[in-house]
Design an enzyme around this catalytic site. Structure first.
Site, PDB file in Angstrom:
ATOM      1  CG  ASP A 151      -0.182  -0.652   8.000  1.00 42.62           C
ATOM      2  OD1 ASP A 151      -1.215   0.186   8.121  1.00 42.62           O
ATOM      3  OD2 ASP A 151       1.075  -0.362   7.604  1.00 42.62           O
TER       4      ASP A 151
ATOM      5  N   PRO B 159       9.459  -3.958  -0.640  1.00 41.32           N
ATOM      6  CG  PRO B 159      10.145  -1.816  -1.526  1.00 41.32           C
ATOM      7  CD  PRO B 159       9.068  -2.707  -1.506  1.00 41.32           C
TER       8      PRO B 159
ATOM      9  N   GLY C 103       7.816   1.011   4.392  1.00 42.44           N
ATOM     10  CA  GLY C 103       6.619   1.753   4.656  1.00 42.44           C
ATOM     11  C   GLY C 103       5.462   1.668   3.599  1.00 42.44           C
TER      12      GLY C 103
ATOM     13  CB  ALA D 109       1.245  -7.498   1.910  1.00 46.52           C
TER      14      ALA D 109
ATOM     15  CE  LYS E 249       1.023   0.953   4.432  1.00 43.17           C
ATOM     16  NZ  LYS E 249       1.822   1.985   5.060  1.00 43.17           N
TER      17      LYS E 249
HETATM   18  P1  ATP Z   1       4.655  -0.994   8.117  1.00 42.74           P
HETATM   19  O1  ATP Z   1       4.615   0.179   6.958  1.00 42.74           O
HETATM   20  O2  ATP Z   1       3.270  -1.863   7.827  1.00 42.74           O
HETATM   21  O3  ATP Z   1       4.834  -0.404   9.265  1.00 42.74           O
HETATM   22  P2  ATP Z   1       6.839  -1.881   6.654  1.00 42.74           P
HETATM   23  O4  ATP Z   1       6.328  -2.037   5.502  1.00 42.74           O
HETATM   24  O5  ATP Z   1       7.674  -0.599   6.788  1.00 42.74           O
HETATM   25  O6  ATP Z   1       5.931  -1.926   7.629  1.00 42.74           O
HETATM   26  P3  ATP Z   1       7.796  -4.399   6.852  1.00 42.74           P
HETATM   27  O7  ATP Z   1       8.481  -4.857   5.727  1.00 42.74           O
HETATM   28  O8  ATP Z   1       6.298  -5.081   7.176  1.00 42.74           O
HETATM   29  O9  ATP Z   1       7.996  -3.024   7.016  1.00 42.74           O
HETATM   30  O10 ATP Z   1       8.680  -4.922   8.087  1.00 42.74           O
HETATM   31  C1  ATP Z   1       9.077  -4.449   9.082  1.00 42.74           C
HETATM   32  C2  ATP Z   1       9.910  -5.155  10.127  1.00 42.74           C
HETATM   33  O11 ATP Z   1       9.150  -6.245  10.666  1.00 42.74           O
HETATM   34  C3  ATP Z   1      11.137  -5.859   9.327  1.00 42.74           C
HETATM   35  O12 ATP Z   1      12.121  -5.084   9.604  1.00 42.74           O
HETATM   36  C4  ATP Z   1      11.182  -7.439   9.845  1.00 42.74           C
HETATM   37  O13 ATP Z   1      12.109  -7.457  10.977  1.00 42.74           O
HETATM   38  C5  ATP Z   1       9.867  -7.600  10.692  1.00 42.74           C
HETATM   39  N1  ATP Z   1       9.178  -8.546   9.724  1.00 42.74           N
HETATM   40  C6  ATP Z   1       8.214  -9.222  10.354  1.00 42.74           C
HETATM   41  N2  ATP Z   1       7.501 -10.317   9.587  1.00 42.74           N
HETATM   42  C7  ATP Z   1       8.029  -9.975   8.287  1.00 42.74           C
HETATM   43  C8  ATP Z   1       7.583 -10.173   7.131  1.00 42.74           C
HETATM   44  N3  ATP Z   1       6.759 -11.237   6.609  1.00 42.74           N
HETATM   45  N4  ATP Z   1       8.179  -9.538   5.938  1.00 42.74           N
HETATM   46  C9  ATP Z   1       9.054  -8.633   6.121  1.00 42.74           C
HETATM   47  N5  ATP Z   1       9.578  -8.050   7.415  1.00 42.74           N
HETATM   48  C10 ATP Z   1       8.834  -8.801   8.383  1.00 42.74           C
END
Ligand code: ATP
Length: 320
Positions: free
Chosen positions: A154, A112, A116, A122, A20
């Protein structure tokens, strides 16, 4: 358990779920419970995580990650145990299912990590749907959304997809009417930002300025109007992300990426969620393709996407 002539027959359910972009994100002050209230417009975009859930005879949950060729996971730490959101989604589903088998989750990552864009969320949404099918749990979308909210703010949106207004901590969703496609270029960083650290930085910046943030209770109607009419120029004038200044405080180069995108023809750019992914709004699919190409020439990892797209859905269900 599936039995074919008395033997265990594994089954694989494959689900894809979108990442998203927050087209608008207003953040309130730190609450006594440690969370922040938000008012946000979520847009599901055409960059998908895929989870293949395969039943296993021996019980338990295991997770493996296979990065899509476009995503460099070198040096990126993704836990494979109960700290992984997909693992936790499978554990929750096993609790509410009558006859869960073991399950192996193979996650194909395209969103990525710590970017964010809600990639882990997802994965969790896709896993809920996959395990629901695998274990014939028969939960409604509303019941799945309820479990999703337990996993993270999210996760419900990745299940729902499309365009939605999110209140509360982002999990109180109301779908918004926005059928017109908008075209975006995502500029992905080769590092992540911790969402809690970005929120803490925003609190610190506000405190240093003596600013008391208001509790956000609604989103700017102009944003929904622009999305409804499919007018990218109107949308470009109202994009907002309260977290952006905090993300830029932690990673000042993000300001240059937005500036470069805009000087290469983007209508506007903003940090996606807590960053560091930058979302640049384009006029048309062709201008998004051109912009992504130009940014790749300049050495950026840029990708043209569109949204809204549907939420998590099953793409195959196979007896092995
Ligand atoms: P959001 O925007 O929902 O706060 P994000 O997109 O910035 O999250 P994610 O990639 O969802 O960040 O993951 C953040 C952290 O969560 C990663 O650094 C990792 O340590 C942990 N994590 C736990 N489960 C997962 C997963 N399935 N995929 C990626 N990271 C994960």
């Amino acid at each position: 358990m599936n039995a074919v002539r008395g033997r265990f027959a594994a089954r694989t359910v494959r689900v894809k779920a979108p990442g998203k972009v927050n087209v608008s994100l207003n953040v309130g002050p730190l609450r006594p419970d440690g969370y922040h209230s938000v008012a946000s417009v979520y847009l599901a975009v055409s960059l998908y995580e895929e989870v293949a859930a395969t039943s296993t005879e021996n019980g338990g949950i295991s997770v493996s990650i296979s990065p899509d060729s476009a995503l460099d996971l070198d040096g990126v730490d993704i836990p494979l145990d109960e700290r992984n959101l997909a693992y936790r989604a499978a554990a929750i589903m096993a609790d509410v299912s009558e006859k869960p088998t073991g399950v192996h989750l193979e996650i194909t990552k395209r969103v990525p990590v710590a970017g964010g864009m809600g990639g882990g969320s997802a994965d969790a949404a896709a896993t809920l749907l996959a395990c629901d099918a695998l274990w014939n749990s028969g939960l409604s979308r509303e019941e799945l959304a309820h479990l999703a909210a337990e996993l993270g703010a999210d996760v419900p949106f990745s299940l729902l997809g499309g365009t939605a207004v999110g209140l509360g901590v982002g999990d109180e969703l109301s779908p918004a009417l926005a059928k017109a496609q908008m075209d975006w270029v995502l500029v992905c960083a080769d590092y992540g930002l911790s969402t809690p650290e970005v929120f803490r930085t925003l609190d610190r910046l506000r405190e240093a300025e003596g600013v008391t943030a208001q509790e956000p209770s609604a989103v700017d109607p102009k944003i929904l109007q622009a999305l409804r009419s499919g007018d990218p120029d109107a949308l470009s004038r109202v994009l907002v992300n309260d977290l952006q200044r905090a993300s830029i405080d932690l990673a000042p180069q993000l300001r240059d990426v937005i500036g470069m995108g805009e000087s290469c023809g983007a209508l506007a750019g903003l940090v996606s969620g807590s960053g560091p992914t930058i979302a640049l709004l384009a006029h048309s699919p062709e201008s998004a393709d051109g912009l992504a190409e130009e940014l790749r020439h300049l050495g950026h990892n840029a990708l043209a996407v569109h949204g809204p797209v549907p939420g998590a859905r099953i793409i195959s269900d196979t007896l092995l």
